[in-house]
Design a protein around this motif. Structure first.
Motif, PDB file in Angstrom:
ATOM      1  N   GLN A   1      -4.232   5.321  -0.956  1.00 20.32           N
ATOM      2  CA  GLN A   1      -4.138   4.308   0.548  1.00 20.32           C
ATOM      3  C   GLN A   1      -3.452   5.190   2.025  1.00 20.32           C
ATOM      4  O   GLN A   1      -3.899   5.115   2.736  1.00 20.32           O
ATOM      5  CB  GLN A   1      -2.701   3.573   0.233  1.00 20.32           C
ATOM      6  CG  GLN A   1      -1.938   2.664   1.919  1.00 20.32           C
ATOM      7  CD  GLN A   1      -0.932   1.663   1.147  1.00 20.32           C
ATOM      8  OE1 GLN A   1      -0.242   2.086   0.820  1.00 20.32           O
ATOM      9  NE2 GLN A   1      -0.648   0.863   2.266  1.00 20.32           N
TER      10      GLN A   1
ATOM     11  N   GLY B   1      -2.757  -5.429  -4.049  1.00 18.74           N
ATOM     12  CA  GLY B   1      -2.819  -4.039  -4.690  1.00 18.74           C
ATOM     13  C   GLY B   1      -3.774  -4.709  -6.042  1.00 18.74           C
ATOM     14  O   GLY B   1      -3.833  -3.579  -6.727  1.00 18.74           O
TER      15      GLY B   1
ATOM     16  N   ARG C   1      -4.855  -5.774   0.644  1.00 21.62           N
ATOM     17  CA  ARG C   1      -5.235  -4.976  -0.805  1.00 21.62           C
ATOM     18  C   ARG C   1      -4.073  -3.799  -1.454  1.00 21.62           C
ATOM     19  O   ARG C   1      -4.334  -3.218  -2.645  1.00 21.62           O
ATOM     20  CB  ARG C   1      -6.571  -4.483   0.162  1.00 21.62           C
ATOM     21  CG  ARG C   1      -6.868  -3.055  -0.852  1.00 21.62           C
ATOM     22  CD  ARG C   1      -8.320  -4.092  -1.682  1.00 21.62           C
ATOM     23  NE  ARG C   1      -8.750  -3.113  -3.001  1.00 21.62           N
ATOM     24  CZ  ARG C   1     -10.019  -3.248  -2.874  1.00 21.62           C
ATOM     25  NH1 ARG C   1     -10.231  -4.709  -3.044  1.00 21.62           N
ATOM     26  NH2 ARG C   1     -10.977  -3.124  -3.975  1.00 21.62           N
ATOM     27  N   TYR C   2      -3.462  -3.442  -0.397  1.00 22.33           N
ATOM     28  CA  TYR C   2      -2.374  -2.637  -1.254  1.00 22.33           C
ATOM     29  C   TYR C   2      -1.038  -3.099  -1.141  1.00 22.33           C
ATOM     30  O   TYR C   2      -0.633  -4.157   0.119  1.00 22.33           O
ATOM     31  CB  TYR C   2      -2.072  -1.496  -0.134  1.00 22.33           C
ATOM     32  CG  TYR C   2      -3.772  -0.082   0.334  1.00 22.33           C
ATOM     33  CD1 TYR C   2      -3.536   0.349  -1.017  1.00 22.33           C
ATOM     34  CD2 TYR C   2      -4.533  -0.625   0.610  1.00 22.33           C
ATOM     35  CE1 TYR C   2      -5.572   1.123  -1.088  1.00 22.33           C
ATOM     36  CE2 TYR C   2      -5.754  -0.096   0.778  1.00 22.33           C
ATOM     37  CZ  TYR C   2      -5.465   0.670  -0.242  1.00 22.33           C
ATOM     38  OH  TYR C   2      -7.050   1.000  -0.273  1.00 22.33           O
ATOM     39  N   PRO C   3      -0.289  -2.645  -1.998  1.00 23.72           N
ATOM     40  CA  PRO C   3       1.764  -3.487  -2.313  1.00 23.72           C
ATOM     41  C   PRO C   3       2.248  -2.812  -0.945  1.00 23.72           C
ATOM     42  O   PRO C   3       3.349  -3.603  -0.846  1.00 23.72           O
ATOM     43  CB  PRO C   3       1.723  -2.309  -3.690  1.00 23.72           C
ATOM     44  CG  PRO C   3       0.369  -1.551  -4.025  1.00 23.72           C
ATOM     45  CD  PRO C   3       0.307  -1.881  -3.349  1.00 23.72           C
TER      46      PRO C   3
END
Length: 318
Positions: free
Chosen positions: A293, A118, A268-270
């Motif tokens: 997201q 992220g 890319r995202y947590p």
């Protein structure tokens, strides 16, 4: 044995010479030439450096026995009369007092840069080169006198390398090495697959296990894909913009599998996205805006006619 002792003596002399307050650029250049002339020279110098490091670590024990720096310098001017290891020890202590280790300076101090899932990051190196790091990436950078080196783990990064013909920029990625002197390119290294895409300049790619001959020389508008361990790579013409799209918060997909897309989005995202193995082979072409997201997941679900199930820990597509 005498030859080894002679090389150690030379290494001691070099250490004293370049660590002196009177050392000049010519002295450093001469040391570089001496180190590169023979692997034996390099081994002797590293041996003296190791001793210096050990004595530096034990400085508290040694300090009481060292009265002044001058007491070290005088006998070294007649080092032929000293046992080689006595001269080496004195030189090492002098090096610890005067300044940093020469060989560390020669190679460059390693610096590790990391991004979390992220998180993206831009780095400006001391030589003026710029690196944009994608999420969940790790790079190890060393800016030495003669080479600039990067070790690239699982990562994606866009490089804009400052031109310096006398100091090539070398990137170790997987089982390959990328060599440039000044250019702009993107490297993606995920799941033992390396993809290099060039936007400006020339990029040379080598596979050290196959020898020193480059496996490819890429120019602007060309790309190379390679699976680690494979004897060959695939070189193609390619619009570089899709490879750099991630820097503009976009993911450009050309018949990508949902499995590969989800693997990237999880970097890319947590919050991780989960799909079943049966869904992983389904394919998508288009552009995803890498903003919120939830919006990304909603678009994917709509395209593949899937439902979204979200908990505090993950997002599942069914």
């Amino acid at each position: 044995m005498r030859a080894i002792d002679a090389l150690r003596d030379e290494a001691v002399a070099w250490l004293i010479r370049v660590q002196s307050d009177q050392a000049t650029a010519d002295d450093w250049a001469a040391l570089t030439a001496w180190l590169e002339a023979s692997n034996d020279h390099l081994a002797a110098f590293e041996e003296i450096e190791d001793l210096a490091a050990e004595l530096d670590a034990r400085a508290a024990e040694i300090a009481p026995a060292v009265n002044t720096t001058a007491s070290l310098v005088v006998p070294l001017r007649r080092r032929a009369a000293l046992p080689v290891w006595a001269a080496a020890a004195a030189a090492a202590v002098l090096a610890a007092i005067v300044g940093p280790m020469v060989w560390r300076d020669y190679q460059g101090t390693p610096t590790v840069y990391q991004t979390r899932p992220g998180e993206t990051r831009q780095i400006v190196l001391a030589d003026g080169s710029r690196i944009r790091m994608d999420a969940a990436s790790t790079l190890r950078v060393q800016l030495g006198w003669r080479e600039r080196r990067v070790q690239m783990a699982e990562a994606q990064a866009a490089f804009d390398v400052a031109k310096d013909p006398g100091r090539p920029f070398l990137i170790s990625v997987g089982d390959q090495q990328v060599r440039v002197v000044g250019t702009e390119f993107n490297i993606r290294h995920y799941d033992k697959t390396v993809r290099v895409t060039v936007r400006r300049g020339i990029v040379e790619v080598r596979q050290p296990a196959l020898g020193s001959t480059p496996v490819a020389r890429l120019v602007a508008g060309q790309s190379l894909s390679h699976v680690e361990g494979a004897p060959k790579s695939v070189q193609t013409s390619a619009d570089p913009d899709p490879a750099f799209a991630w820097t503009q918060r976009r993911l450009v997909c050309d018949d990508e599998t949902l499995g590969d897309m989800v693997a990237y989005l999880n970097r890319r995202y947590p919050t991780p996205i989960r799909i079943s193995p049966a869904l992983a082979s389904r394919r998508f072409s288009g552009v995803l805006e890498l903003g919120d997201q939830d919006l990304v997941v909603k678009r994917l679900a709509g395209y593949f006619s899937l439902s979204v199930h979200r908990t505090d820990r993950q997002i599942e597509l069914r």
